[in-house]
Design an enzyme around this catalytic site. Structure first.
Site: not given
Length: 384
Positions: A86, A150, A189-191, A334
Site C-alpha cells: 500500500s 488466496a 481503510y479500503s483498497n 504496505g
C-alpha cells in the site's frame, strides 16, 4: 495489499551488514548501530529477513539481518527488490493531486462524474462519494481484500496465487457489499478506494495509472528500480523470499510468487529501499507537488483503525501522520502476502527511513511484539 489489521499492515521491514555512502562520523555510526540493533531484534522476534535504510540528506546508512531464503540460508540482501504494497497509494495520490493542480479534476468532484455507474448498487452511490473521500479512506466503500481466496490458507494460496484481476472486477467485488457508513462520516481503510483512484487516472489522462506514475514520478526522480509488474508474479534478483503464517502456530509458507493485479493501483508496485527513501524525501521537499496540493495531501483525519498501533495516527490523502517524541513523521505502510514495508520522512524532508520485513506472522502476541519493536525503531531513526 494493505491488510486492515494492525499486525499485517504494520509488520514492516528491515535488514544486517552495515554500509555507508559517506565517511563515518559519530552520529552516522550511531544511526548504523541503532538500525542494526533494531533489525536484529526484529529477526529474533521471528522475521526471517529484514533490511533497512536511513537517508539523512544525501548520506545513506543501510543494514540487514536474517536470511533471504529459509531453505538455502542465503543472507538477506542489503537493498533488494520488494513488493511495497500500500505504499503504492502514496505514488497514486501524488499523481492525482498533480492532475488537480493542473485543473483537470477537482478533489470534491463526485466519483460518478468521472466513472459513471462504477460505484453503484447495494447502497453504494458514486454521486455521494468524492475524489477526496476516496483518497482519504472516508468513502465508506467495502474492502474485499480479506475475502480473497488466496489469503485463506496455504492450499488456497497455491491454487489462486496466479489469478488475474482487472480494476473493474475488483470494484465490482466491493459493490456486492453495502457501504460501511455514509461517505465523509467516518474513516475506514479500503483498497477499493485506490483501485478507483487508478481508474480515475486512466479516465482523465487516457493512460494507465502506472504509466503516469512512471512519467510523472519515477523518470523525473530517476527511480530506476521501481515498477509495476502487471501479471508477472516473480521478483527480480536480488530479493528476500516472503513468508506468511496463515494461522497461529502454523508453518511459514513461501508467498513470494504472487500475481499483484489483485491490488493494482492500491498496492502493486515493486521497488527498493533506496528508491523509496528518495521518493519520500522528494515529496516532503515539495519537488512533486505545488504548495496548494502538498497542503491538501497533508489534510488529515483521525485514522480510527490504526489507534491500536499508536494513538494519534492520522491519514491524509494517501499518506499517514505518525506522532513521535520529536513531533511526528509522514509515512505509509504496505503489505503483500509475506512482505511488508514502512516508509517515513521528517516534515522537512531531511531524513527518510524505509524498513522492510519478509515475514508475516499470525500469532497475535508475536505479531504485536514485531509491530511495537518496529515502531520504536522508526522513532529512533526518524528522531536521530
Amino acid at each position: 495489499m494493505a491488510a486492515a489489521t494492525a499486525g499485517a499492515v504494520l509488520a514492516a521491514a528491515a535488514g544486517g551488514g552495515v554500509g555507508s555512502a559517506a565517511p563515518p562520523a559519530a552520529d552516522h555510526r550511531s544511526t548504523a548501530t541503532v538500525l542494526q540493533h533494531g533489525l536484529d531484534d526484529l529477526h529474533d522476534l521471528g522475521i526471517s529477513g529484514t533490511q533497512g535504510l536511513v537517508r539523512d540528506g544525501n548520506r545513506v546508512t543501510v543494514a540487514r539481518s536474517g536470511v533471504a531464503d529459509l531453505d538455502t540460508g542465503a543472507p538477506m540482501p542489503v537493498d533488494g527488490y520488494l513488493r511495497i504494497g500500500s505504499t503504492t497509494k502514496t505514488f497514486v495520490s501524488v499523481v492525482l493531486l498533480q492532475l488537480v493542480g493542473e485543473g483537470r479534476i477537482g478533489l470534491d468532484d463526485p466519483i460518478e462524474r468521472w466513472l459513471p455507474g462504477v460505484v453503484n448498487g447495494n447502497g453504494n452511490d458514486g454521486r455521494r462519494v468524492t475524489v477526496r473521500q476516496v483518497l482519504q479512506h472516508t468513502s465508506g466503500l467495502y474492502d474485499p481484500t480479506n475475502d480473497l481466496d488466496a489469503l485463506k490458507s496455504p492450499d488456497e494460496f497455491l491454487a489462486h496465487r496466479f489469478d488475474h484481476y482487472t480494476e473493474a472486477q475488483l470494484v465490482a467485488i466491493a459493490m456486492r457489499n453495502p457501504p460501511l457508513f455514509a461517505a465523509g462520516t467516518h474513516w475506514s481503510y479500503s483498497n477499493t478506494n485506490y483501485v478507483l483512484a487508478g481508474m480515475l487516472i486512466k479516465r482523465i489522462t487516457g493512460h494507465l495509472w502506472y504509466a503516469e506514475v512512471r512519467s510523472r514520478i519515477l523518470m523525473p526522480l530517476h527511480l530506476t528500480h521501481t515498477f509495476y509488474p502487471g501479471d508477472r508474479p516473480t521478483l527480480p534478483q536480488p530479493h528476500g523470499e516472503g513468508y506468511r503464517q496463515f494461522a497461529p502456530g502454523g508453518p511459514l509458507v513461501d508467498t513470494t510468487v504472487f500475481n499483484p493485479t489483485v491490488t493494482a493501483s492500491a498496492g502493486g508496485l515493486v521497488s527498493t529501499n533506496t528508491d523509496l527513501a528518495r521518493f519520500w524525501q522528494a515529496m516532503a521537499r515539495g519537488q512533486l507537488l505545488r504548495p496548494g496540493q502538498l497542503a491538501e495531501l497533508h489534510q488529515t483525519v483521525l485514522a480510527d483503525g490504526f489507534q491500536g498501533i499508536r494513538p494519534g495516527i492520522r491519514y491524509g490523502l494517501g499518506i499517514m501522520w505518525i506522532p513521535n517524541r520529536c513531533g511526528g513523521s509522514w509515512a505509509h505502510v504496505g503489505s503483500m502476502p509475506g512482505m511488508s514495508t514502512l516508509a517515513a520522512v521528517t516534515p522537512d524532508g531531511d531524513r527518510s527511513t524505509v524498513l522492510y520485513l519478509a515475514t508475516e506472522l499470525a500469532d497475535p502476541d508475536r505479531a504485536k511484539a514485531v509491530v511495537q519493536r518496529e515502531m520504536a525503531l522508526l522513532d529512533d531513526l526518524i528522531c536521530g
